[in-house]
Scaffold this motif. Structure first.
Motif, short mmCIF file in Angstrom:
data_model
loop_
_atom_site.label_atom_id
_atom_site.label_comp_id
_atom_site.label_asym_id
_atom_site.label_seq_id
_atom_site.Cartn_x
_atom_site.Cartn_y
_atom_site.Cartn_z
N TYR A 285 1.27 7.08 0.35
CA TYR A 285 2.19 6.32 -0.16
C TYR A 285 3.52 6.46 0.43
CZ TYR A 285 -1.39 4.33 -3.21
OH TYR A 285 -2.56 4.10 -3.83
N ARG A 291 4.49 5.29 -6.88
CA ARG A 291 3.09 5.19 -7.11
C ARG A 291 2.67 5.85 -8.41
NH1 ARG A 291 -1.70 2.70 -7.90
NH2 ARG A 291 -3.40 3.80 -7.37
N SER A 326 1.24 -2.00 -2.83
CA SER A 326 0.22 -1.00 -2.63
C SER A 326 0.43 -0.05 -4.08
CB SER A 326 0.44 -0.15 -1.47
OG SER A 326 1.49 0.29 -1.25
N CYS A 327 1.89 0.11 -4.19
CA CYS A 327 1.83 1.04 -5.38
C CYS A 327 1.25 0.70 -6.61
CB CYS A 327 3.48 1.11 -5.35
SG CYS A 327 4.38 2.20 -4.33
#
Length: 418
Positions: A285, A291, A326-327
Motif C-alpha cells: 500500500y 490501511r 484499496s485501503c
C-alpha cells in the motif's frame, strides 16, 4: 465493552459565508448546537440537569481558529453560546483535518469508561475570513511547516499532487487513464452533492468534460497534475453529533432504534511526505498506515469490506480518494481504477463512496469534516439521508485524515444487532 449510540445531530449549510452575513463564531456554534439538541429532543434544562449529575461533556474539534478567527480556548468559548453550558466539562481537540475525529474518539473513551452518559461532539471551522493564499498558508501548518509549508503557495495541493505522481510510479499506471480516473472521482462527488441540500456545491456546474479539461480557464492547475476540480472546498461550517451510553439510550430512547459505533482505527504516519513514501517503498500500500487504521476498525467491529454498504472518505483531493479505495479493501492496491471504471463507487454501485458529495462536493470546514462524516454515517444507517440515501444500508464506514495522510482515523457505524 460499553456500547456507544449515535442519537443524531446537525450540520450547518456549507454553502453559507458567515462573515458576509455579519455573523461570528458564536452565531455559528449557537445555531448548530441547538439544531443538534433539537434533533435529539434534548433541551437546555436537560443539559443543566445532566451537568448537575455530572453525566454530560462537550468535545470540540477545530484545527486552527487561532489563525482564522484569532481565537483559542475553544472549549470554554461555549460558555458564550449559552449559560446552560456553564460548568459543563468541555475542551478542544486538534489533529489537523482529523480534528473532528479525535474529538469523537475522546468522547467515545469517556462513554466507554462510564465517566459520562451524554457527549456532544462539535466540529467547526470558519475559513472564509481570509483570502485563498493566506488560507493555504494556514492549512500548510497541518504539514511539517518549516520544511513543507513555509514560503510555499498552496502547499497541500502540491503534496497531494505528489501523491498522484507516486501512485503512477508505484503501480506503473498509464498516466492518461489515471487522470481520467481522478476526473471521474471529481465528477461523482460533484454529482452526489447535487442530492445534498446542505452541500456547498449543490448548485455548481460540473460535467465530466470540465473535470477532464485541466489547465483550462475554468479548471486551472493548482499543484502539479491536480486542477481546481481535484480539490476540496474552502468552507465555513459546523457539525455536531450527540453520543450516549447504553444506559441513557435505554432510559430516554428505549422505543427507538439508534445506530452504534461498531469499530474504530487510529494510526499515525511519518509527518514528512518524503518519509511516508520512502518507508512505504517495499509495502503493497502506498499509505500503509491508512490501511492499518482501516484494518483495525474492521477487526474491532468483527466485519470485513463485504459487510460495508456505504463509505465516506477524506477526498481532500481526488488522489486521496483514489488511494483510499484499496485501503478500504474494495480493490487490491494498484487496482483502484477497477472500482472507478466499473461503477462500484458510484452512488448506485455496490460500494458507494461519498454519497454526501464528500469534501469536494459537500465542503471541507477542516475541523468539522470528521464530525460531518460521522453524522452522514448516522444518517445512512438511520435512513435519514434523504435524496442521497443508500437503500438498506446496515453498516457504514468513514476515513478521516489529517495532514498528508499523517493522522488516520476510521470509524464503522451500523445497526445494532439484537
Amino acid at each position: 465493552m460499553e456500547k456507544i449510540y449515535i442519537l443524531g445531530g446537525s450540520q450547518t449549510d456549507f454553502q453559507r459565508n458567515w462573515s458576509k452575513e455579519g455573523k461570528n463564531v458564536i452565531a455559528l456554534l449557537r445555531e448548530n448546537i441547538f439544531d443538534a439538541l433539537n434533533d435529539v429532543r434534548l433541551t437546555k434544562e436537560d443539559v443543566i440537569q445532566l451537568n448537575k449529575e455530572n453525566r454530560i461533556a462537550i468535545f470540540v474539534g477545530n484545527f486552527i481558529a487561532e489563525n482564522y478567527i484569532d481565537q483559542g480556548h475553544l472549549g470554554a468559548l461555549l460558555t458564550e453560546v449559552d449559560p446552560c453550558f456553564y460548568g459543563v466539562p468541555s475542551a478542544r481537540y486538534e489533529a489537523a483535518c482529523a480534528s473532528g475525529s479525535v474529538a469523537i474518539d475522546a468522547a467515545c473513551s469517556k462513554i466507554r469508561d462510564r465517566t459520562y452518559d451524554v457527549c456532544l461532539v462539535i466540529g467547526f471551522e470558519l475559513m472564509k475570513t481570509v483570502d485563498s493564499k493566506v488560507g493555504g498558508s494556514f492549512l500548510g501548518k497541518a504539514a511539517y511547516y518549516e520544511k513543507e509549508g513555509r514560503g510555499i503557495d498552496f502547499p497541500f495541493p502540491k503534496l497531494f499532487a505528489r501523491l498522484a505522481d507516486e501512485l503512477i510510479d508505484k503501480y506503473h499506471l498509464d498516466e492518461e487513464r489515471f487522470m481520467k480516473n481522478l476526473s471521474a472521482i471529481s465528477y461523482i462527488n460533484y454529482s452526489n452533492a447535487k442530492r445534498n441540500s446542505l452541500a456547498q456545491t449543490r448548485n455548481w456546474y460540473m460535467d465530466e468534460k470540465q473535470a477532464e479539461l485541466r489547465n483550462s480557464e475554468t479548471n486551472p492547475l493548482i499543484g502539479g497534475k491536480l486542477a481546481l476540480s481535484d480539490c476540496s472546498q474552502v468552507t465555513d461550517g459546523a457539525a455536531t453529533v450527540v453520543l450516549c451510553s447504553e444506559n441513557f439510550k435505554k432510559k430516554k430512547y428505549y422505543h427507538e432504534d439508534k445506530p452504534i459505533i461498531k469499530g474504530f482505527g487510529h494510526r499515525v504516519a511519518p509527518m514528512l511526505f518524503d518519509r511516508k513514501i520512502r518507508d512505504a517503498q517495499n509495502k503493497d500500500y502506498i499509505l500503509p498506515w491508512t490501511r492499518q487504521a482501516i484494518v483495525d476498525a474492521y477487526e474491532r467491529a468483527q466485519l470485513t469490506v463485504d459487510d460495508i454498504d456505504v463509505f465516506e472518505t477524506h477526498d481532500c483531493f481526488t488522489s486521496s480518494e483514489y488511494a483510499a479505495i484499496s485501503c478500504f479493501g474494495i480493490t487490491e492496491p494498484g487496482k483502484e481504477y477497477e472500482a472507478i471504471e466499473n461503477g462500484q463507487i458510484s452512488i448506485d454501485g455496490d460500494k458507494p463512496i461519498n454519497p454526501s458529495g464528500g469534501l469536494i462536493g459537500c465542503g471541507h470546514p477542516v475541523g468539522a469534516s470528521g464530525v460531518r462524516m460521522m453524522l452522514d454515517l448516522y444518517k445512512q444507517i438511520a435512513g435519514k439521508a434523504g435524496e442521497y440515501q443508500i437503500k438498506n444500508a446496515k453498516n457504514s464506514m468513514m476515513l478521516n485524515i489529517g495532514g498528508s495522510a499523517t493522522t488516520n482515523y476510521c470509524y464503522i457505524v451500523g445497526k445494532e444487532e439484537i
